[in-house]
Scaffold this active site. Structure first.
Site, short mmCIF file in Angstrom:
data_model
loop_
_atom_site.label_atom_id
_atom_site.label_comp_id
_atom_site.label_asym_id
_atom_site.label_seq_id
_atom_site.Cartn_x
_atom_site.Cartn_y
_atom_site.Cartn_z
N HIS A 110 0.85 -1.19 0.00
CA HIS A 110 0.00 0.00 0.00
C HIS A 110 0.89 1.24 0.00
CE1 HIS A 110 -3.68 2.26 0.70
NE2 HIS A 110 -3.00 2.99 1.56
N GLU A 148 -9.32 -9.76 6.57
CA GLU A 148 -10.67 -9.53 6.05
C GLU A 148 -11.01 -8.04 5.92
OE1 GLU A 148 -12.47 -11.95 4.78
OE2 GLU A 148 -10.85 -13.32 5.33
N GLU A 149 -10.14 -7.16 6.39
CA GLU A 149 -10.41 -5.73 6.30
C GLU A 149 -9.44 -5.07 5.32
OE1 GLU A 149 -12.97 -4.38 7.81
OE2 GLU A 149 -13.47 -6.30 8.76
N GLU A 180 8.59 1.12 -2.94
CA GLU A 180 7.80 -0.10 -3.11
C GLU A 180 8.62 -1.16 -3.86
OE1 GLU A 180 3.82 0.20 -4.65
OE2 GLU A 180 3.64 2.27 -3.99
#
Length: 209
Positions: A110, A148-149, A180
């Site tokens: 991210h 799951e989030e 990254e």
């Protein structure tokens, strides 16, 4: 350098992260092999990068499915015929449900220092624009395990970059992406070496044996 880790790469766009990983593999910097690529969008550059590399590609449009669960089932069905150790999300913009047996085996990167500027709707230049609007002095990238989030799984690696007074979303994005390109291969190397241990919300990087 660890055993060769077999990857499934999931993408939705330009394929820059896939391109970087393939370059690291070709240069002998990353003990990995991409087994299959799955795209949630048709007609994107990432598909062409995969095909040029001779990799099997499956396109599974998110809009073709009524729910996260139905879409996720299709993605995992596309991966199932291949022997895969680790799934890496490489600009994959669709939410993915993680099935039993793949906990701790799915990574994402991210373009911010999570938990800041993460979650639903925060991707690409939206992240960098929010960083600049907030007036923070540092940003960066985060490699984390997926749960799951959105953008909430245990953090593996973070790398920082300064936020400059004259930055635009594009200039900040360029500097973050350079980090990254280092952070994601590093996290995959650590996984290949068996040096990542999830302890609750934290990931411990174990020393080399």
């Amino acid at each position: 350098m660890g055993t060769t880790v077999r990857l499934a790469v999931l993408l939705s766009g330009s394929g820059r992260t896939l391109e970087n990983l393939l370059g690291c593999i070709d240069r002998g910097e990353l003990p990995a092999r991409v087994e299959v690529v799955v795209s949630s969008r048709d007609g994107v550059r990432g598909i062409e990068i995969a095909r040029q590399a001779g990799l099997p590609v499956t396109v599974i449009p998110r809009r073709a499915f009524p729910s996260v669960e139905a879409f996720s089932d299709a993605v995992w069905a596309a991966i199932e015929p291949y022997t895969v150790d680790l799934v890496v999300l490489a600009g994959f913009l669709a939410k993915l449900a993680i099935p039993a047996g793949f906990e701790g085996r799915v990574m994402n990167i991210h373009p911010s220092l999570l938990p800041l500027f993460g979650g639903r709707g925060f991707y690409g230049d939206r992240v960098h624009r929010a960083v600049l609007e907030a007036g923070v002095k540092v940003s960066g990238c985060t490699v984390h395990f997926v749960d799951e989030e959105y953008d909430a799984g245990p953090i593996i690696i973070q790398r920082c970059v300064p936020v400059l007074d004259d930055d635009t979303p594009e200039s900040l994005a360029h500097r973050v992406f350079a980090e990254e390109c280092r952070a994601y291969p590093e996290a995959i190397r650590l996984y290949a070496e068996g040096r990542l241990r999830i302890e609750g919300r934290r990931v411990r990087v174990l020393p080399r044996e």
